[in-house]
Design a protein around this motif. Structure first.
Motif, PDB file in Angstrom:
ATOM      1  N   VAL A  62       1.159  27.807  -6.466  1.00 45.59           N
ATOM      2  CA  VAL A  62      -0.229  26.919  -6.038  1.00 45.59           C
ATOM      3  C   VAL A  62      -0.147  26.715  -4.748  1.00 45.59           C
ATOM      4  CG1 VAL A  62      -1.346  25.133  -6.349  1.00 45.59           C
ATOM      5  CG2 VAL A  62      -0.286  25.758  -8.615  1.00 45.59           C
ATOM      6  N   PRO A  63      -1.088  27.653  -3.979  1.00 46.64           N
ATOM      7  CA  PRO A  63      -1.116  27.264  -2.541  1.00 46.64           C
ATOM      8  C   PRO A  63      -1.331  25.953  -2.122  1.00 46.64           C
ATOM      9  CG  PRO A  63      -2.655  29.184  -3.123  1.00 46.64           C
ATOM     10  CD  PRO A  63      -2.026  28.449  -4.584  1.00 46.64           C
ATOM     11  N   GLY A  64      -0.788  25.371  -1.161  1.00 45.36           N
ATOM     12  CA  GLY A  64      -0.809  23.843  -0.843  1.00 45.36           C
ATOM     13  C   GLY A  64      -2.290  23.296  -0.776  1.00 45.36           C
ATOM     14  N   LEU A  65      -3.384  24.195  -0.322  1.00 48.94           N
ATOM     15  CA  LEU A  65      -4.631  23.809  -0.384  1.00 48.94           C
ATOM     16  C   LEU A  65      -5.183  23.349  -1.610  1.00 48.94           C
ATOM     17  CD1 LEU A  65      -7.649  23.867   1.026  1.00 48.94           C
ATOM     18  CD2 LEU A  65      -7.847  26.320   0.132  1.00 48.94           C
ATOM     19  N   TYR A  66      -4.692  24.084  -2.696  1.00 46.53           N
ATOM     20  CA  TYR A  66      -5.139  23.547  -4.134  1.00 46.53           C
ATOM     21  C   TYR A  66      -4.656  22.338  -4.776  1.00 46.53           C
ATOM     22  CZ  TYR A  66      -8.055  27.778  -3.899  1.00 46.53           C
ATOM     23  OH  TYR A  66      -9.031  28.660  -3.511  1.00 46.53           O
ATOM     24  N   GLY A  67      -3.289  21.957  -3.922  1.00 47.51           N
ATOM     25  CA  GLY A  67      -2.726  20.733  -4.690  1.00 47.51           C
ATOM     26  C   GLY A  67      -3.731  19.685  -4.778  1.00 47.51           C
ATOM     27  N   ASN A  68      -4.363  19.595  -3.835  1.00 48.31           N
ATOM     28  CA  ASN A  68      -5.240  18.130  -3.794  1.00 48.31           C
ATOM     29  C   ASN A  68      -6.562  18.361  -4.670  1.00 48.31           C
ATOM     30  OD1 ASN A  68      -3.723  16.631  -2.082  1.00 48.31           O
ATOM     31  ND2 ASN A  68      -4.609  17.420  -0.285  1.00 48.31           N
ATOM     32  N   ARG A  69      -7.088  19.610  -4.701  1.00 43.36           N
ATOM     33  CA  ARG A  69      -8.012  19.750  -5.519  1.00 43.36           C
ATOM     34  C   ARG A  69      -7.813  19.564  -7.023  1.00 43.36           C
ATOM     35  NH1 ARG A  69     -11.166  25.287  -3.477  1.00 43.36           N
ATOM     36  NH2 ARG A  69     -11.497  24.555  -0.990  1.00 43.36           N
ATOM     37  N   ILE A  70      -6.590  20.304  -7.414  1.00 41.48           N
ATOM     38  CA  ILE A  70      -6.065  19.911  -8.809  1.00 41.48           C
ATOM     39  C   ILE A  70      -6.048  18.579  -8.946  1.00 41.48           C
ATOM     40  CG2 ILE A  70      -4.172  20.384 -10.430  1.00 41.48           C
ATOM     41  CD1 ILE A  70      -4.016  22.966  -8.580  1.00 41.48           C
ATOM     42  N   ALA A  71      -5.276  17.916  -8.218  1.00 32.73           N
ATOM     43  CA  ALA A  71      -5.106  16.202  -8.492  1.00 32.73           C
ATOM     44  C   ALA A  71      -6.401  15.792  -8.578  1.00 32.73           C
ATOM     45  CB  ALA A  71      -4.284  15.701  -7.307  1.00 32.73           C
ATOM     46  N   ALA A  72      -7.425  15.916  -7.823  1.00 37.97           N
ATOM     47  CA  ALA A  72      -8.708  15.330  -7.872  1.00 37.97           C
ATOM     48  C   ALA A  72      -9.563  15.725  -9.206  1.00 37.97           C
ATOM     49  CB  ALA A  72      -9.428  15.685  -6.734  1.00 37.97           C
ATOM     50  N   ALA A  73      -9.164  16.806  -9.595  1.00 37.91           N
ATOM     51  CA  ALA A  73     -10.127  17.356 -10.749  1.00 37.91           C
ATOM     52  C   ALA A  73      -9.421  16.747 -12.058  1.00 37.91           C
ATOM     53  CB  ALA A  73      -9.898  18.991 -10.989  1.00 37.91           C
ATOM     54  N   TYR A  74      -8.008  16.055 -11.980  1.00 37.67           N
ATOM     55  CA  TYR A  74      -7.374  15.846 -12.978  1.00 37.67           C
ATOM     56  C   TYR A  74      -7.296  14.225 -12.926  1.00 37.67           C
ATOM     57  CZ  TYR A  74      -5.887  20.695 -13.873  1.00 37.67           C
ATOM     58  OH  TYR A  74      -6.018  21.952 -14.171  1.00 37.67           O
ATOM     59  N   GLY A  75      -7.691  13.496 -11.884  1.00 37.22           N
ATOM     60  CA  GLY A  75      -7.798  12.122 -11.644  1.00 37.22           C
ATOM     61  C   GLY A  75      -6.325  11.692 -11.393  1.00 37.22           C
ATOM     62  N   VAL A  76      -5.368  12.398 -10.860  1.00 38.46           N
ATOM     63  CA  VAL A  76      -3.916  11.997 -10.640  1.00 38.46           C
ATOM     64  C   VAL A  76      -3.639  12.134  -9.145  1.00 38.46           C
ATOM     65  CG1 VAL A  76      -3.248  12.291 -12.842  1.00 38.46           C
ATOM     66  CG2 VAL A  76      -3.101  14.191 -11.114  1.00 38.46           C
ATOM     67  N   SER A  77      -2.573  11.540  -8.788  1.00 37.71           N
ATOM     68  CA  SER A  77      -1.995  11.713  -7.355  1.00 37.71           C
ATOM     69  C   SER A  77      -1.473  12.952  -7.310  1.00 37.71           C
ATOM     70  CB  SER A  77      -1.246  10.467  -6.942  1.00 37.71           C
ATOM     71  OG  SER A  77      -0.289  10.906  -5.977  1.00 37.71           O
ATOM     72  N   VAL A  78      -1.524  13.674  -6.103  1.00 40.32           N
ATOM     73  CA  VAL A  78      -0.884  14.852  -5.979  1.00 40.32           C
ATOM     74  C   VAL A  78       0.751  14.757  -6.201  1.00 40.32           C
ATOM     75  CG1 VAL A  78      -0.559  14.813  -3.541  1.00 40.32           C
ATOM     76  CG2 VAL A  78      -0.955  17.090  -4.854  1.00 40.32           C
ATOM     77  N   ASP A  79       1.132  13.730  -5.953  1.00 41.27           N
ATOM     78  CA  ASP A  79       2.572  13.368  -5.831  1.00 41.27           C
ATOM     79  C   ASP A  79       3.061  13.229  -7.397  1.00 41.27           C
ATOM     80  OD1 ASP A  79       2.753  13.066  -3.083  1.00 41.27           O
ATOM     81  OD2 ASP A  79       2.338  11.051  -3.163  1.00 41.27           O
ATOM     82  N   ARG A  80       2.316  13.195  -8.156  1.00 38.75           N
ATOM     83  CA  ARG A  80       2.420  12.918  -9.736  1.00 38.75           C
ATOM     84  C   ARG A  80       2.632  14.342 -10.385  1.00 38.75           C
ATOM     85  NH1 ARG A  80       3.837  11.202 -14.482  1.00 38.75           N
ATOM     86  NH2 ARG A  80       2.377  10.375 -15.765  1.00 38.75           N
ATOM     87  N   LEU A  81       1.990  15.613  -9.572  1.00 35.51           N
ATOM     88  CA  LEU A  81       2.093  16.738 -10.049  1.00 35.51           C
ATOM     89  C   LEU A  81       3.392  17.510  -9.855  1.00 35.51           C
ATOM     90  CD1 LEU A  81      -1.443  17.650  -9.329  1.00 35.51           C
ATOM     91  CD2 LEU A  81      -0.809  17.083 -11.754  1.00 35.51           C
TER      92      LEU A  81
END
Length: 66
Positions: free
Chosen positions: A41-60
């Motif tokens: 997963v490119p770094g750019l998408y980490g925050n997008r994924i976290a936002a879409a799932y309603g979690v902190s990026v640190d949780r993924l």
């Protein structure tokens, strides 16, 4: 804090692959690949994924090890 897989986070958010991919802005096949190989997963998408799932990026968990 325990980390969770991308698939577990998606399922906890109540999203199927197509709906999640649409929220993130990628093809569903790309998301499926990332779920099986989260280290790709490119770094750019980490925050997008976290936002879409309603979690902190640190949780993924983006590592190859599960």
């Amino acid at each position: 804090m325990d980390q969770i897989t991308l698939r577990a986070a998606r399922e906890a958010a109540g999203l199927d692959t197509k709906a999640a991919a649409a929220r993130i802005g990628v093809a569903d096949t790309r998301l499926e690949t990332w779920e099986s190989k989260p280290q790709n997963v490119p770094g750019l998408y980490g925050n997008r994924i976290a936002a879409a799932y309603g979690v902190s990026v640190d949780r993924l968990n983006f590592s190859a090890e599960r």
